[in-house]
Scaffold this motif. Structure first.
Motif, PDB file in Angstrom:
ATOM      1  N   ALA A 181       0.866  -0.999   0.026  1.00  0.00           N
ATOM      2  CA  ALA A 181      -0.066  -0.040  -0.014  1.00  0.00           C
ATOM      3  C   ALA A 181       0.955   1.391   0.135  1.00  0.00           C
ATOM      4  N   VAL A 225      -1.676   4.155  -1.266  1.00  0.00           N
ATOM      5  CA  VAL A 225      -3.167   3.875  -0.970  1.00  0.00           C
ATOM      6  C   VAL A 225      -3.255   3.042   0.395  1.00  0.00           C
ATOM      7  N   GLN A 285      -7.616  -0.916   0.131  1.00  0.00           N
ATOM      8  CA  GLN A 285      -7.503  -0.817  -1.440  1.00  0.00           C
ATOM      9  C   GLN A 285      -6.741  -1.787  -2.073  1.00  0.00           C
ATOM     10  N   ALA A 317      -8.088  -4.416  -4.853  1.00  0.00           N
ATOM     11  CA  ALA A 317      -7.552  -4.409  -6.205  1.00  0.00           C
ATOM     12  C   ALA A 317      -7.051  -5.867  -6.513  1.00  0.00           C
ATOM     13  N   SER A 374     -13.034   5.275  -1.125  1.00  0.00           N
ATOM     14  CA  SER A 374     -11.717   4.643  -1.739  1.00  0.00           C
ATOM     15  C   SER A 374     -11.961   3.296  -1.958  1.00  0.00           C
ATOM     16  N   ASN A 375     -13.124   2.619  -1.565  1.00  0.00           N
ATOM     17  CA  ASN A 375     -13.310   1.008  -2.052  1.00  0.00           C
ATOM     18  C   ASN A 375     -13.441   0.939  -3.479  1.00  0.00           C
ATOM     19  N   ALA A 406     -10.340   1.806  -5.591  1.00  0.00           N
ATOM     20  CA  ALA A 406      -9.375   0.699  -5.755  1.00  0.00           C
ATOM     21  C   ALA A 406      -9.650  -0.256  -6.779  1.00  0.00           C
ATOM     22  N   ILE A 458      -6.845   0.370  -9.384  1.00  0.00           N
ATOM     23  CA  ILE A 458      -5.460   0.087  -9.098  1.00  0.00           C
ATOM     24  C   ILE A 458      -5.147  -1.251  -9.869  1.00  0.00           C
TER      25      ILE A 458
END
Length: 269
Positions: free
Chosen positions: A198, A203, A207, A211, A232-233, A236, A239
């Motif tokens: 991360a 991130v 996340q 991903a 943020s979910n 993800a 990513i």
């Protein structure tokens, strides 16, 4: 992607009342179009109210609910679906799942899966599927329903329980995999490997986990009551992890199952 429904979905387990309404409003605002509930969650009424009050048209939202294991007798299953639809104030759901197989096969699978198919034929569920089914149970279900009828098997998958054999079996049968508890009830946030990856990506470990599942072609239904995490979910999903990242996460599997009640089947892993 092998799944034909919006990903990620938004999970609603343990959410209710104003907290649930706020969370669903945030999820829809940030682009989620799949909402996951269940009879067992006790929140179908609140979920339905939040969806029906939303500015997002109902036809743009993919809604999943699930039949609890004590309502599997055929007529009871059908009655329970009518009760779910009444609570949701809807005439159909997009996906109806058997939440758990009948404990110890007390009720023959042919009985409740045939009833599930009849509910679908009656127009009360666009798609049907299962949850917490093992390899052997999927094989039996396929014999009963035929190929192409089971949209997904919703199972526990996260870095510490990777369920590879079952996932590969689902893929071989053309059944999408949906991961519940993808963040291992927050445990991913404390893992040093996930934290290192991360940090490299700028991130969060959550996340990175989502991903990773996305790159494995596994749908997810994370849950949160905080808008920043809800946002943020879904972010993800954009990513991209390296082969090195994916290999490091693969090494985290330790068979750590979180959801294993006394009525659970004999697990594959």
């Amino acid at each position: 992607m092998s799944y034909s429904f919006p990903n990620p979905g938004f999970g609603t387990y343990r959410l209710e009342g104003d907290t649930l309404k706020f969370a669903i409003d945030c999820a829809l605002k940030h682009g989620y179009r799949h909402i996951d509930t269940a009879q067992f969650y006790g929140n179908e009424k609140d979920v339905g109210a939040a969806i029906n009050a939303s500015a997002v048209p109902r036809e743009e939202i993919f809604l999943t609910t699930k039949v609890w294991w004590d309502r599997l007798e055929p007529q009871d299953l059908k009655d329970s679906v009518d009760e779910s639809l009444a609570r949701l104030e809807m005439d159909h759901v997009d996906l109806l799942l058997i939440h758990w197989p009948s404990p110890d096969n007390a009720l023959p699978m042919s009985a409740y899966l045939t009833a599930l198919k009849e509910v679908q034929s009656a127009g009360k569920a666009r798609h049907i599927g299962v949850s917490n089914f093992t390899i052997a149970q999927l094989d039996e279900a396929l014999e009963i329903l035929g190929s192409g009828r089971i949209l997904t098997n919703q199972i526990e998958v996260h870095p510490f329980l990777q369920n590879r054999e079952l996932i590969e079996h689902c893929r071989g049968m053309g059944i999408a995999v949906t991961a519940f508890m993808p963040l291992a009830v927050g445990k991913v946030m404390e893992d040093e490997t996930l934290k290192r990856i991360a940090d490299r990506h700028g991130v969060t470990p959550a996340q990175i986990t989502l991903a990773w599942l996305n790159q494995l072609d596994i749908a997810v239904i994370p849950s949160s009551t905080k808008e920043r995490n809800i946002q943020s979910n879904i972010e993800a999903m954009s990513i991209t992890l390296s082969d090195e990242d994916m290999a490091a996460i693969a090494d985290l599997d330790r068979g750590e199952r979180i959801a294993s009640p006394d009525f659970a089947p004999h697990w594959d892993q």
